[in-house]
Every structure is written in C-alpha cells, then in structure tokens.
Design a protein around this motif. Structure first.
Motif, PDB file in Angstrom:
ATOM      1  N   LEU A  88       0.834  -1.210   0.000  1.00  0.00           N
ATOM      2  CA  LEU A  88       0.000   0.000   0.000  1.00  0.00           C
ATOM      3  C   LEU A  88       0.865   1.255   0.000  1.00  0.00           C
ATOM      4  O   LEU A  88       0.545   2.242  -0.694  1.00  0.00           O
ATOM      5  N   ILE A  89       1.960   1.235   0.744  1.00  0.00           N
ATOM      6  CA  ILE A  89       2.879   2.375   0.752  1.00  0.00           C
ATOM      7  C   ILE A  89       3.454   2.603  -0.641  1.00  0.00           C
ATOM      8  O   ILE A  89       3.572   3.744  -1.114  1.00  0.00           O
ATOM      9  N   THR A  90       3.810   1.521  -1.325  1.00  0.00           N
ATOM     10  CA  THR A  90       4.337   1.638  -2.688  1.00  0.00           C
ATOM     11  C   THR A  90       3.295   2.238  -3.616  1.00  0.00           C
ATOM     12  O   THR A  90       3.620   3.079  -4.478  1.00  0.00           O
ATOM     13  N   ILE A  91       2.056   1.832  -3.482  1.00  0.00           N
ATOM     14  CA  ILE A  91       0.978   2.394  -4.293  1.00  0.00           C
ATOM     15  C   ILE A  91       0.871   3.903  -4.064  1.00  0.00           C
ATOM     16  O   ILE A  91       0.734   4.688  -5.019  1.00  0.00           O
ATOM     17  N   CYS A  92       0.947   4.303  -2.813  1.00  0.00           N
ATOM     18  CA  CYS A  92       0.861   5.730  -2.483  1.00  0.00           C
ATOM     19  C   CYS A  92       2.045   6.502  -3.072  1.00  0.00           C
ATOM     20  O   CYS A  92       1.880   7.631  -3.568  1.00  0.00           O
ATOM     21  N   ILE A 122      -1.689   0.337 -11.099  1.00  0.00           N
ATOM     22  CA  ILE A 122      -2.904  -0.473 -11.310  1.00  0.00           C
ATOM     23  C   ILE A 122      -2.634  -1.935 -10.983  1.00  0.00           C
ATOM     24  O   ILE A 122      -3.431  -2.610 -10.317  1.00  0.00           O
ATOM     25  N   LEU A 123      -1.487  -2.446 -11.432  1.00  0.00           N
ATOM     26  CA  LEU A 123      -1.127  -3.828 -11.127  1.00  0.00           C
ATOM     27  C   LEU A 123      -0.972  -4.038  -9.623  1.00  0.00           C
ATOM     28  O   LEU A 123      -1.390  -5.067  -9.083  1.00  0.00           O
ATOM     29  N   GLN A 124      -0.387  -3.069  -8.965  1.00  0.00           N
ATOM     30  CA  GLN A 124      -0.211  -3.182  -7.519  1.00  0.00           C
ATOM     31  C   GLN A 124      -1.554  -3.208  -6.797  1.00  0.00           C
ATOM     32  O   GLN A 124      -1.742  -3.967  -5.840  1.00  0.00           O
ATOM     33  N   ILE A 132      -4.344  -4.305  -8.019  1.00  0.00           N
ATOM     34  CA  ILE A 132      -4.940  -5.626  -8.283  1.00  0.00           C
ATOM     35  C   ILE A 132      -4.326  -6.683  -7.374  1.00  0.00           C
ATOM     36  O   ILE A 132      -5.033  -7.518  -6.785  1.00  0.00           O
ATOM     37  N   MET A 133      -2.984  -6.662  -7.243  1.00  0.00           N
ATOM     38  CA  MET A 133      -2.320  -7.643  -6.387  1.00  0.00           C
ATOM     39  C   MET A 133      -2.722  -7.466  -4.921  1.00  0.00           C
ATOM     40  O   MET A 133      -2.861  -8.446  -4.179  1.00  0.00           O
ATOM     41  N   LEU A 134      -2.915  -6.209  -4.501  1.00  0.00           N
ATOM     42  CA  LEU A 134      -3.328  -5.955  -3.122  1.00  0.00           C
ATOM     43  C   LEU A 134      -4.735  -6.489  -2.876  1.00  0.00           C
ATOM     44  O   LEU A 134      -5.000  -7.123  -1.844  1.00  0.00           O
ATOM     45  N   ILE A 135      -5.640  -6.260  -3.810  1.00  0.00           N
ATOM     46  CA  ILE A 135      -7.011  -6.770  -3.666  1.00  0.00           C
ATOM     47  C   ILE A 135      -7.013  -8.293  -3.631  1.00  0.00           C
ATOM     48  O   ILE A 135      -7.729  -8.914  -2.821  1.00  0.00           O
ATOM     49  N   THR A 152       4.981  -7.903 -10.911  1.00  0.00           N
ATOM     50  CA  THR A 152       4.727  -6.487 -10.643  1.00  0.00           C
ATOM     51  C   THR A 152       5.931  -5.823 -10.011  1.00  0.00           C
ATOM     52  O   THR A 152       6.279  -4.675 -10.340  1.00  0.00           O
ATOM     53  N   THR A 153       6.609  -6.538  -9.117  1.00  0.00           N
ATOM     54  CA  THR A 153       7.816  -6.003  -8.487  1.00  0.00           C
ATOM     55  C   THR A 153       8.912  -5.768  -9.518  1.00  0.00           C
ATOM     56  O   THR A 153       9.568  -4.716  -9.519  1.00  0.00           O
TER      57      THR A 153
END
Length: 222
Positions: A125-129, A174-176, A178-181, A199-200
C-alpha cells in the motif's frame, strides 16, 4: 503400477549448465531445473523478463532519438522565450519518492514469499501511495511548464519521454492495486505469487528507466 513422470527440458537455452555461476539475485529471473514442466513460476518470470527487455528497446529508441536531436539541434533546441525543464524541488522530491519505492516494494514481495500477508499489504500500500504521488506531482510539474507538446523539439520529446514513462508508472500502480485486492482472497497466494513478483520486477524497471530520463531531461544542460 506407478510410472515415473519424465519432465522434458523445454527451455531453448540450457540454463542449468551455467546457472550455478550466476549471483543469487540473477537466478530468480531464470527458470529452474532446465525449464521443467512443473516450474510454472520460473518460466513465467523468465517470459516476463523477456517482455521487459522488449519494453527497454522502445525506451532506448526514444532515448537515443532524444540524444541525436539534442546534438544536431543544439543551437535552436529551445524556441525564443522558452526555458528548459527546471530541476526544481518538486522534481527532486518526486524522483526520490519514486526511486525509494523500489526499496519498499521488494521487502513487500519478500514478506509475501514468507507468508506474512499483513506486512505485504502495508508495504504494498505504501508503494501504491508513492507511485500515485509521483503521478500527481508530475501532473503539477506539467501544468507549470511554459511549453506544450507542440512547442518545437523540446516539447514533443519531453512530453513523449515523460508521458510514456508515466503510462508505465500508472500501469504499475494499477497492477499493484490488483495484487493488493487479490491478497484479501483467502488462499489466493498459497499456490504461487507470480503476479506480485512480476509487478515487483516491472516496478524496478520503471525506476531504472526514470534514472536515465531524469539525467537526460534535467541534468543535461549543455
């Protein structure tokens, strides 16, 4: 009667002959056991690396085109009254945030491999932010520039390079998401985590590309 299952080496290159000489960080990009049929994760990662190599060719073509244009139009690169992109505080902070995100997403993937879902979710989540921050800050920077896409070579090349890279950052975010969900789906990552690993890798690729673009667009003042 039990029959022994025979796996055929499906890889076009016999990686196992020289795999043992490679560093550990590089081994993760190659299929293990000679591309065995059951090594779905290894083969999928290798295929994704090939995809990233093809993406790098596109970026390299843009970068070399930019360099060639800068060298051949050094005298009239900037139209009258137009200044080059400024290495502002916003650009520096934005770049630091994006590059630092690689040091966040990798521990997140490592946590997922160890089955520590909560740690994975928070770091992810931090990476998404951080990726979202980069996109918003880039939009703010664009709004403050005194040239547009049609403003000579400086405008067309700047927006092409940053815009194409920005699309990749958006795709990575967007990929992140999806992976989080998917991490909240019970047992989703029990049988593998190729999506998170891919994704990484994609995010590391995006960060590396930005190092080159940042150097060309903001540090090259000649």
């Amino acid at each position: 009667m039990n029959r022994r299952t025979i796996y055929i080496d499906e890889s076009p290159i016999r990686f196992e002959k020289w795999r043992k000489y490679l560093p550990t960080w590089l081994k993760r990009f190659l299929p293990s056991s000679g591309g065995k049929a059951e090594d779905h994760h290894g083969k999928a990662i290798f295929g994704f690396v090939v995809f990233l190599l093809s993406e790098s060719i596109i970026f390299l073509s843009f970068i070399f085109t930019y360099i060639a244009l800068r060298l051949t139009h050094s005298g009239n690169w900037l139209p009258p009254g137009i200044s080059s992109p400024e290495l502002s505080t916003l650009v520096i902070v934005n770049s630091v945030v994006l590059l630092s995100s690689s040091f966040v997403i990798q521990p997140a993937e490592n946590a997922l491999q160890r089955g520590r879902l909560n740690k994975f979710r928070w770091l992810w989540l931090i990476t998404i932010c951080m990726g979202t921050f980069f996109l918003i800050s880039q939009g703010i920077e664009w709004s403050k520039l005194d040239f547009g896409l049609s403003t000579g070579l400086v405008g067309s090349t700047f927006y092409l390079l940053t815009g194409f890279h920005g699309l990749h950052v958006l795709a990575g975010v967007i990929l992140q998401v999806i992976m989080l969900i998917r991490s909240f789906i019970p047992g989703n990552y029990d049988k593998g985590h190729f999506g998170a690993s891919a994704t990484t890798l994609f995010w590391h690729f995006v960060d590396i590309v930005w190092v080159f673009l940042f150097s060309l667009l903001y540090l090259w003042t000649a």
